[in-house]
Design a protein around this motif. Structure first.
Motif, mmCIF file in Angstrom:
data_model
loop_
_atom_site.group_PDB
_atom_site.id
_atom_site.type_symbol
_atom_site.label_atom_id
_atom_site.label_comp_id
_atom_site.label_asym_id
_atom_site.label_seq_id
_atom_site.Cartn_x
_atom_site.Cartn_y
_atom_site.Cartn_z
ATOM 1 N N MET A 159 0.815 -1.217 0.000
ATOM 2 C CA MET A 159 0.000 0.000 0.000
ATOM 3 C C MET A 159 0.848 1.266 0.000
ATOM 4 O O MET A 159 0.447 2.284 -0.561
ATOM 5 N N ASP A 160 2.025 1.228 0.638
ATOM 6 C CA ASP A 160 2.868 2.423 0.647
ATOM 7 C C ASP A 160 3.355 2.758 -0.757
ATOM 8 O O ASP A 160 3.345 3.924 -1.171
ATOM 9 N N LYS A 161 3.733 1.732 -1.506
ATOM 10 C CA LYS A 161 4.174 1.951 -2.888
ATOM 11 C C LYS A 161 3.022 2.445 -3.753
ATOM 12 O O LYS A 161 3.171 3.367 -4.555
ATOM 13 N N LEU A 162 1.852 1.813 -3.589
ATOM 14 C CA LEU A 162 0.695 2.197 -4.391
ATOM 15 C C LEU A 162 0.246 3.610 -4.042
ATOM 16 O O LEU A 162 -0.089 4.401 -4.934
ATOM 17 N N ALA A 163 0.229 3.934 -2.744
ATOM 18 C CA ALA A 163 -0.189 5.277 -2.317
ATOM 19 C C ALA A 163 0.744 6.343 -2.885
ATOM 20 O O ALA A 163 0.302 7.407 -3.337
ATOM 21 N N LYS A 164 2.030 6.054 -2.867
ATOM 22 C CA LYS A 164 3.009 7.004 -3.394
ATOM 23 C C LYS A 164 2.814 7.208 -4.889
ATOM 24 O O LYS A 164 2.833 8.347 -5.389
ATOM 25 N N ALA A 165 2.621 6.106 -5.604
ATOM 26 C CA ALA A 165 2.423 6.205 -7.050
ATOM 27 C C ALA A 165 1.132 6.935 -7.381
ATOM 28 O O ALA A 165 1.101 7.799 -8.276
ATOM 29 N N TYR A 166 0.055 6.612 -6.660
ATOM 30 C CA TYR A 166 -1.243 7.238 -6.935
ATOM 31 C C TYR A 166 -1.191 8.730 -6.618
ATOM 32 O O TYR A 166 -1.703 9.563 -7.374
ATOM 33 N N SER A 167 -0.557 9.070 -5.496
ATOM 34 C CA SER A 167 -0.433 10.479 -5.126
ATOM 35 C C SER A 167 0.368 11.246 -6.171
ATOM 36 O O SER A 167 0.024 12.386 -6.534
ATOM 37 N N LYS A 179 1.872 -1.569 -20.457
ATOM 38 C CA LYS A 179 2.749 -2.186 -19.464
ATOM 39 C C LYS A 179 2.218 -3.556 -19.042
ATOM 40 O O LYS A 179 2.999 -4.480 -18.772
ATOM 41 N N LEU A 180 0.904 -3.685 -18.987
ATOM 42 C CA LEU A 180 0.305 -4.977 -18.651
ATOM 43 C C LEU A 180 0.594 -5.996 -19.742
ATOM 44 O O LEU A 180 0.883 -7.167 -19.454
ATOM 45 N N ALA A 181 0.542 -5.562 -21.000
ATOM 46 C CA ALA A 181 0.870 -6.461 -22.109
ATOM 47 C C ALA A 181 2.304 -6.963 -21.984
ATOM 48 O O ALA A 181 2.578 -8.158 -22.158
ATOM 49 N N ASP A 182 3.234 -6.058 -21.661
ATOM 50 C CA ASP A 182 4.632 -6.467 -21.465
ATOM 51 C C ASP A 182 4.740 -7.480 -20.328
ATOM 52 O O ASP A 182 5.457 -8.490 -20.437
ATOM 53 N N LEU A 228 -0.891 1.819 -11.304
ATOM 54 C CA LEU A 228 -0.514 0.411 -11.432
ATOM 55 C C LEU A 228 0.441 0.205 -12.601
ATOM 56 O O LEU A 228 1.379 -0.594 -12.526
ATOM 57 N N GLY A 229 0.198 0.934 -13.689
ATOM 58 C CA GLY A 229 1.090 0.837 -14.834
ATOM 59 C C GLY A 229 2.504 1.279 -14.487
ATOM 60 O O GLY A 229 3.492 0.669 -14.921
ATOM 61 N N GLU A 230 2.614 2.340 -13.685
ATOM 62 C CA GLU A 230 3.941 2.817 -13.289
ATOM 63 C C GLU A 230 4.618 1.833 -12.342
ATOM 64 O O GLU A 230 5.840 1.640 -12.396
ATOM 65 N N LEU A 231 3.827 1.190 -11.469
ATOM 66 C CA LEU A 231 4.399 0.173 -10.583
ATOM 67 C C LEU A 231 4.886 -1.031 -11.387
ATOM 68 O O LEU A 231 5.912 -1.640 -11.055
ATOM 69 N N LEU A 232 4.156 -1.397 -12.432
ATOM 70 C CA LEU A 232 4.619 -2.470 -13.316
ATOM 71 C C LEU A 232 5.898 -2.062 -14.036
ATOM 72 O O LEU A 232 6.851 -2.842 -14.155
ATOM 73 N N ASP A 233 5.927 -0.825 -14.509
ATOM 74 C CA ASP A 233 7.082 -0.326 -15.241
ATOM 75 C C ASP A 233 8.330 -0.303 -14.369
ATOM 76 O O ASP A 233 9.440 -0.578 -14.832
ATOM 77 N N GLU A 234 8.143 -0.005 -13.080
ATOM 78 C CA GLU A 234 9.268 0.060 -12.143
ATOM 79 C C GLU A 234 9.607 -1.295 -11.531
ATOM 80 O O GLU A 234 10.577 -1.415 -10.784
ATOM 81 N N GLY A 235 8.778 -2.310 -11.820
ATOM 82 C CA GLY A 235 9.031 -3.643 -11.280
ATOM 83 C C GLY A 235 8.553 -3.847 -9.866
ATOM 84 O O GLY A 235 8.838 -4.889 -9.246
ATOM 85 N N GLU A 236 7.797 -2.892 -9.306
ATOM 86 C CA GLU A 236 7.349 -2.994 -7.910
ATOM 87 C C GLU A 236 6.345 -4.124 -7.720
ATOM 88 O O GLU A 236 6.402 -4.862 -6.733
#
Length: 493
Positions: free
Chosen positions: A147-155, A181-184, A380-388
């Motif tokens: 949640m901390d990673k998601l909250a940071k990305a969403y914010s 990013k989901l396709a990748d 979520l796309g950015e978290l996928l892109d960063e590998g989180e």
């Protein structure tokens, strides 16, 4: 014309001092309600502000404010030297007023006043419990969610000026960046060969099944499922008007021979499978049967709806790739989600299919959910892109592996004489088959008294079968030990 003295305002207006709604609005809204129902009928003369203030035991300015609100909305009119009256433009019918009932004015109706079809088909045996412990059918532990990673990305997404376009209408298939990013991600983890044009986002697995069913099925179509199968999917197929035909499931998954025999005598429109870990028995569809089903789908022209709800969790070896990864003919519609990889409350799912089908699914999606949450999908796309997300799944997989092994050991230690099961290669649940003389419903009620909830949806008891699907993902190791202790105590009572 009635005298205002004849109108029972103390019954019509009930003031709640604990309510956060201002008193003047409580008065005006209840009087509007009375006008709408004909209790205060067209042309009725209302008391002066001072008189009504005394009747209701409020300040005169409160009544003045209430009257101003009623006047602004057109419910009353002020006639110089005559008084205040319910307006002639009011929709109330003075010829047929409803019987006066004070409760009627302040309570919402319990039943609709019109007829409609109620569906027993869609009834779902969901039981809510306040028990501290619960075996689920395979839910993840939301305490592990990043949640901390998601909250940071969403914010971060919300603060960027160039992302304001995500607050407007956009592609009905979902956020383009997220889909790319989901396709990748799916290409790398599931051996697919897709682009963003092959993906439409959903609010989870069930929405994906629903969209596919509404588009691809019509009344009278035959849908083949395993015996046993996912009850929610079955309900959706039946709601679409399809006939459900079940075929056996063994240790290698759904019976291909049974499917072949059906195809020789009936027109099959769709085959629904959960091949990675069959629901509810957790068996994996063998690679050989996967290829046989793909060949049959081409030969007989049926759709394969592949529900890959927990592909991300496998413990002993690399997972068998989905059927969609080996489908050159475009017969597979692949459905997945991040609801188990992250948390059920984060409703992020997807459908993978040929582009022309995705386009048509988008038209259906537009009706019930215009485009989804573009901001969340961007995060979520950015978290996928960063590998989180990938790192989170890898960490969570280790935790769930330990929990599976612990529950496996405890079940073998305490219940060897009561049940049989095979250690599942992945997923978040263990399928257990119990002695037929054990009443699982009674066992569930006994466990509940000890603060352990065994939902009805986990119990599979017929004349030929007595089984439970025990999800361990939501419980930590201490909770698993306590839950097994309660189960052991309850079965030995």
């Amino acid at each position: 014309m009635s005298s205002p003295v004849e109108i029972p305002f103390q019954s019509i207006v009930t003031i709640d001092r604990q309510n956060s709604t201002p008193v003047y609005l409580q008065i005006s809204r209840q009087m509007i309600n009375a006008i709408q129902r004909g209790v205060l009928y067209t042309g009725a003369r209302l008391p002066g502000t001072r008189s009504l203030a005394e009747i209701l035991e409020v300040h005169r300015k409160t009544v003045v404010a209430a009257y101003n609100e009623l006047d602004a909305q057109g419910w009353i009119e002020l006639r110089p030297n005559k008084g205040t009256f319910v307006t002639q433009k009011s929709p109330a019918n003075s010829a047929n007023p409803l019987p006066f009932n004070a409760d009627y004015l302040i309570k919402y109706p319990q039943k609709a006043g019109f007829a409609f079809e109620e569906s027993m088909l869609l009834d779902r045996p969901v039981s809510v419990s306040k028990a501290e412990l619960e075996f689920t059918d395979g839910l993840p532990d939301v305490r592990l969610a990043p949640m901390d990673k998601l909250a940071k990305a969403y914010s971060s997404v919300l603060r960027r000026n160039n992302n304001r376009k995500l607050l407007s209408y956009s592609h009905v298939e979902g956020n383009a960046f997220f889909r790319a990013k989901l396709a990748d991600y799916l290409n790398n983890t599931r051996g697919l060969h897709i682009g963003k044009e092959n993906i439409i986002t959903t609010r989870g697995i069930q929405m994906g099944i629903y969209l596919a069913s509404m588009l691809l099925l019509k009344k009278g179509d035959n849908v083949v499922v395993g015996n046993l199968s996912y009850y929610v999917a079955n309900m959706i197929f039946q709601q679409a008007g399809a006939n459900i035909i079940s075929v056996p499931v063994d240790e290698q998954g759904i019976s291909v021979e049974a499917v072949r025999k059906l195809c020789e005598t009936k027109r099959i429109r769709m085959l629904y499978i959960t091949p990675h870990h069959h629901y509810p028995t957790t068996v994996t569809l063998s690679a050989e049967r996967r290829m046989e089903l793909l060949n049959l789908s081409v030969q007989y022209g049926f759709i394969i709806l592949e529900d890959d709800h927990d592909y991300d969790f496998h413990y002993n070896s690399s997972p068998v790739l989905p059927l969609a990864s080996a489908d050159p003919a475009g017969m597979v519609v692949y459905i997945g989600s991040f609801c188990k990889a992250l948390a059920p409350g984060l409703r992020s799912g997807y459908i993978v299919a040929p582009q022309n089908l995705i386009t048509e699914l988008g038209k259906f999606r537009r009706i019930i959910d215009r485009q989804g949450d573009l901001m969340m999908e961007q995060a979520l796309g950015e978290l996928l892109d960063e590998g989180e997300i990938q790192r989170h799944i890898k960490k969570a997989q280790k935790v769930y592996h330990q929990r599976r092994d612990l529950l496996d050991t405890l079940l073998r230690t305490h219940f060897d004489e009561y049940l049989n099961f095979k250690t599942p290669p992945g997923g978040l649940a263990i399928w257990t088959e119990w002695r037929k003389d054990i009443n699982l419903m009674r066992l569930s009620k006994t466990c509940l008294k000890q603060n352990l909830h065994l939902p009805q949806t986990l119990l599979f008891q017929t004349g030929q079968l007595s089984a439970m699907r025990l999800g361990f993902g939501n419980l930590d190791e201490g909770e698993i030990r306590t839950a097994v202790e309660i189960l052991n105590y309850s079965i030995n009572l």
